[in-house]
Scaffold this motif. Structure first.
Motif: not given
Ligand code: DCM
Length: 153
Positions: A55, A76, A115-116
């Motif tokens: 990330p 994130e 966000e993943h």
């Protein structure tokens, strides 16, 4: 008409250059904990969606790599990290961006995929067994180095 076309072409070329004067650097975090490294599954763009990556994201103007790494991981994964040593060699993408991987030491919070699509902690053996098609192309070269880091951890 020729002049009009030239004007439009010139203006849009300038526009594109002016809207992206950010640094070309991208930083990615190798967060290691308990002999495992954290990989996150990209949500976008379409050709990278579903593939595993370290990330991270783009460095902003005036930002150090360490500050960018901490900001990206906060955004994130909702966790605080401190950047450590570099991992492997920087990788240049076809679009000119240059990716830099760093060890990242967890200093607060528990990483969550905000966000993943997903995130997962991998042992060195699990990394070695990963299908490279399931890894973001730029990050593939880092797998051997990550295994060394994990074997030493
Ligand atoms: N990128 C990559 N591998 C990573 C992180 C980023 O290849 N571990 C690439 C994908 C994008 C660019 O860097 O082209 C910017 O990343 P992002 O879209 O995550 O900000």
């Amino acid at each position: 008409f020729v002049t009009m076309g030239w004007l439009i072409a010139t203006r849009s070329a300038r526009g594109a250059a002016e809207t992206d004067d950010r640094p070309k650097d991208v930083v990615a975090a190798a967060i290691v904990d308990g002999g495992r490294v954290l990989l996150a599954q990209r949500a976008h763009p379409a050709d990278l969606a579903g593939k595993w990556e370290l990330p991270g994201g783009r460095v902003e103007s005036g930002e150090t790599h360490a500050a960018a790494l901490a900001r990206e991981i906060r955004e994130e994964l909702g966790a605080e990290v401190e950047a450590g040593d570099g991992v492997g060699k920087p990788v240049t993408l076809p679009n000119g961006l240059v990716l830099h991987a760093y060890r990242a030491h967890l200093r607060g919070g528990t990483p969550v995929a905000l966000e993943h699509l997903d995130m997962q902690w991998f042992t060195a053996d699990e990394l070695r067994r990963l299908d490279l098609d399931d890894v973001v192309p730029a990050d593939r070269d880092w797998i051997p180095e990550l295994c060394v880091v994990l074997d030493e951890a």
